[in-house]
Design a protein around this motif. Structure first.
Motif, short mmCIF file in Angstrom:
data_model
loop_
_atom_site.label_atom_id
_atom_site.label_comp_id
_atom_site.label_asym_id
_atom_site.label_seq_id
_atom_site.Cartn_x
_atom_site.Cartn_y
_atom_site.Cartn_z
N ALA A 56 0.76 -1.09 0.08
CA ALA A 56 0.00 0.17 -0.01
C ALA A 56 0.71 1.26 -0.06
CB ALA A 56 -0.91 -0.04 1.28
N ASN A 57 1.96 1.35 0.87
CA ASN A 57 2.74 2.58 0.93
C ASN A 57 3.50 2.58 -0.49
OD1 ASN A 57 4.60 0.40 1.40
ND2 ASN A 57 5.84 1.60 2.44
N GLU A 58 3.86 1.74 -1.32
CA GLU A 58 4.41 1.77 -2.63
C GLU A 58 3.55 2.45 -3.42
OE1 GLU A 58 7.50 1.84 -3.09
OE2 GLU A 58 8.04 0.57 -1.18
N TYR A 59 2.26 2.09 -3.41
CA TYR A 59 1.38 2.89 -4.40
C TYR A 59 1.22 4.27 -4.01
CZ TYR A 59 0.00 -1.70 -6.34
OH TYR A 59 -0.08 -2.91 -6.78
N TRP A 60 1.42 4.66 -2.67
CA TRP A 60 1.11 6.18 -2.39
C TRP A 60 2.46 6.64 -2.48
CZ3 TRP A 60 -2.83 9.09 -2.02
CH2 TRP A 60 -4.12 8.42 -1.83
N ASN A 61 3.57 6.02 -2.49
CA ASN A 61 4.92 6.47 -2.99
C ASN A 61 4.85 6.93 -4.36
OD1 ASN A 61 6.35 6.76 -0.69
ND2 ASN A 61 7.55 4.52 -0.91
N ASP A 62 4.36 6.15 -5.42
CA ASP A 62 4.45 6.41 -6.76
C ASP A 62 3.33 7.46 -7.02
OD1 ASP A 62 5.84 4.27 -7.20
OD2 ASP A 62 4.32 2.75 -7.71
N PHE A 63 2.35 7.59 -6.11
CA PHE A 63 1.44 8.85 -6.21
C PHE A 63 2.19 10.00 -6.30
CE2 PHE A 63 -1.46 11.87 -4.37
CZ PHE A 63 -2.50 11.95 -5.28
N TYR A 64 2.81 10.06 -4.95
CA TYR A 64 3.43 11.45 -4.72
C TYR A 64 4.71 11.59 -5.71
CZ TYR A 64 0.34 11.92 -0.90
OH TYR A 64 -0.79 12.25 -0.08
N LYS A 65 5.19 10.64 -6.10
CA LYS A 65 6.45 10.90 -7.12
C LYS A 65 5.85 11.47 -8.47
CE LYS A 65 9.37 7.14 -5.47
NZ LYS A 65 9.28 5.70 -5.51
N ILE A 66 4.89 11.11 -8.79
CA ILE A 66 4.13 11.78 -9.91
C ILE A 66 3.36 13.15 -9.69
CG2 ILE A 66 2.09 11.64 -11.57
CD1 ILE A 66 2.52 8.64 -11.25
N HIS A 67 2.92 13.31 -8.71
CA HIS A 67 1.94 14.60 -8.10
C HIS A 67 2.65 15.64 -7.48
CE1 HIS A 67 -1.48 12.82 -10.30
NE2 HIS A 67 -1.19 11.63 -9.53
N GLU A 68 3.74 14.88 -6.59
CA GLU A 68 4.38 15.83 -5.65
C GLU A 68 3.06 16.36 -4.67
OE1 GLU A 68 7.63 18.01 -7.30
OE2 GLU A 68 8.81 16.24 -7.35
N ASN A 69 3.32 17.91 -4.56
CA ASN A 69 2.27 18.49 -3.63
C ASN A 69 1.21 19.13 -4.68
OD1 ASN A 69 3.61 20.60 -4.64
ND2 ASN A 69 4.13 21.43 -2.43
N GLY A 70 1.17 18.66 -5.74
CA GLY A 70 0.14 19.46 -6.54
C GLY A 70 -1.43 18.98 -6.32
N PHE A 71 -1.48 17.86 -5.52
CA PHE A 71 -2.98 17.57 -5.38
C PHE A 71 -3.46 17.98 -3.86
CE2 PHE A 71 -5.55 14.71 -7.70
CZ PHE A 71 -4.83 14.39 -8.91
N PHE A 72 -4.60 17.83 -3.79
CA PHE A 72 -5.22 17.99 -2.38
C PHE A 72 -4.99 19.52 -1.78
CE2 PHE A 72 -3.74 13.54 -1.90
CZ PHE A 72 -4.75 12.91 -2.73
N LYS A 73 -4.70 20.40 -2.66
CA LYS A 73 -4.38 21.67 -2.39
C LYS A 73 -5.31 22.72 -1.60
CE LYS A 73 -0.07 23.11 -3.86
NZ LYS A 73 0.88 23.76 -4.67
N ASP A 74 -6.37 22.52 -2.06
CA ASP A 74 -7.52 23.32 -1.92
C ASP A 74 -7.85 23.12 -0.47
OD1 ASP A 74 -9.67 24.99 -1.74
OD2 ASP A 74 -10.78 24.21 -3.31
N ARG A 75 -7.74 23.95 0.46
CA ARG A 75 -8.14 23.68 1.99
C ARG A 75 -9.09 24.90 2.31
NH1 ARG A 75 -7.04 19.45 1.29
NH2 ARG A 75 -5.43 18.11 2.20
N HIS A 76 -9.78 25.35 1.33
CA HIS A 76 -10.47 26.67 1.75
C HIS A 76 -11.57 26.28 3.15
CE1 HIS A 76 -13.12 24.44 -0.92
NE2 HIS A 76 -14.18 25.04 -0.36
#
Ligand SMILES: C[S@@+](CC[C@H](N)C(=O)[O-])C[C@H]1O[C@@H](n2cnc3c(N)ncnc32)[C@H](O)[C@@H]1O
Length: 369
Positions: A56-76
């Motif tokens: 499971a952690n490897e799948y999330w590692n791959d996710f963050y390698k691709i998207h870095e901090n570009g996702f989940f940004k909206d915290r209004h």
């Protein structure tokens, strides 16, 4: 990544109607139920399911390698939904930024722990004394990585990162830090210390290498919530707030209760867990195609990350079984409108606040619990 992106990205061209819950008609509910029955007809084979859990952690590692901090940004919504995270926002905006860049100093002998909701303990210290304690904290901690990449944290009681803070917040499943950094920016309580963890070491690296990461106010560490033996860097009953934002849904349902039980032990009496997560029949659940379902209401996205869709009762049961009391448990049904594409999307999120009770006989402000 369509699952994650459709679930969480809220781009500027979406127009949010006001926060009032959108009522679902019986027809709409029945249609959603049918879609879920349809996409749950066939479960992913068990050997493949085991592999998703093991890595499971490897799948999330791959996710963050691709998207870095570009996702989940909206915290209004973060501080409107969870004002507990910055109860002391009483400075004007220019004052707040001046304080942040150091051009304003807080008065000496400040009364620290100014959390108005009583979550944070009150203590009087000089500013200098406090800064010294925080610096000491960040240097006394010894951490290295075990073979699984988790931090091995050496501490003795009373000496742990953030031990001298008066308000301690932990975010679990912090990802790239899109909740932690807004808290550090917005909450100007000098007694605040924020911990954050994730089992993706790529995500934790993104937090630690962010220019805003300040080890005198924050401690990011690799931690798998599902590993019972994996240590936390703080003792039991030391936290004021624990935040879970779209993270419990990523965990195998059978393991959720143990995770919540363990987290609840870290809370001080009076401390709270704040959660926001996917609700049953959210658009993201209805969009899954047949063959992606792992078990009832639990799915795997195309990138190997998984997601569960909760009811209010399920979350209520998890928290109360862990000995916590309900402060809030609401369902937020929203209609998002993409005017450009002329599409409407029904989102369903659940938001919970559960508090650890004080022991019987405990006196607070003259009241006996
Ligand atoms: C949907 S993301 C949400 C990230 C973050 N909370 C946010 O809202 O920006 C789910 C996060 O949970 C983390 N996660 C999933 N299972 C975990 C586990 N067993 N232990 C620790 N973190 C986990 C993932 O690595 C990912 O960062």
């Amino acid at each position: 990544m369509t699952g994650v992106s459709s679930a969480l990205s809220t781009k500027a061209h979406f127009v949010f109607p006001n926060r009032d819950n959108v009522e679902w008609s019986e027809e709409q509910e029945a249609s959603a139920r049918n879609k879920v029955q349809e996409n749950s007809r066939q479960f992913v084979p068990q050997d493949k399911q085991d592999e998703y859990e093991l890595n499971a952690n490897e799948y999330w590692n791959d996710f963050y390698k691709i998207h870095e901090n570009g996702f989940f940004k909206d915290r209004h919504w973060l501080f409107t939904e969870f004002p507990e995270l910055a109860p002391n926002q009483n400075l004007s905006q220019p004052e707040a930024s001046a304080y942040k860049n150091g051009s304003i100093r807080k008065p000496r002998n400040t009364r620290l722990g100014s959390c108005e909701n009583g979550l944070c303990s009150l203590e009087t210290k000089t500013q200098e004394h406090h800064q010294f304690d925080l610096m000491k904290d960040s240097h006394t901690i010894i951490s290295r990585l075990d073979p699984d990449g988790e931090a091995i944290l050496k501490r003795s009681d009373g000496d742990f990162p953030g031990s001298s803070a008066t308000c301690r917040i932990l975010e679990v499943g912090c990802g790239a830090g899109n909740t932690v950094f807004p808290i550090l920016q917005t909450n100007n309580d000098p007694g605040l210390f924020v911990y954050c963890c994730d089992f993706s070491n790529t995500a934790v690296d993104l937090v630690q290498t962010n220019a805003e990461y300040d080890s005198s106010r924050c401690f990011a560490f690799v931690h798998d919530l599902c590993k019972d033996q994996s240590p936390y860097p703080m003792p039991e009953e030391s936290l004021d707030i624990i935040i879970l934002i779209f993270v419990l849904s990523a965990i195998l349902p059978e393991k959720m209760q143990c995770v919540i039980n363990r987290l609840s032990r870290l809370l001080k009496p009076g401390g709270m867990i704040l959660l926001r997560d996917y609700g049953r029949y959210d658009l993201a659940q209805l969009r899954f195609k047949k063959g992606r379902c792992l078990s009832d209401n639990f799915y795997v996205r195309g990138d190997g990350t998984r997601v569960y869709f909760f009811t209010q009762d399920e979350l209520g049961a998890l928290f109360t079984t862990a000995g916590l009391e309900k402060v809030q448990n609401l369902v937020d049904r929203r209609l998002q409108v993409n005017r450009g594409k002329q599409v409407t999307m029904h989102r369903v999120w659940i938001q919970c606040k559960y508090r650890k009770p004080f022991p019987a006989g405990h006196k607070e402000n003259g009241h006996v619990h």
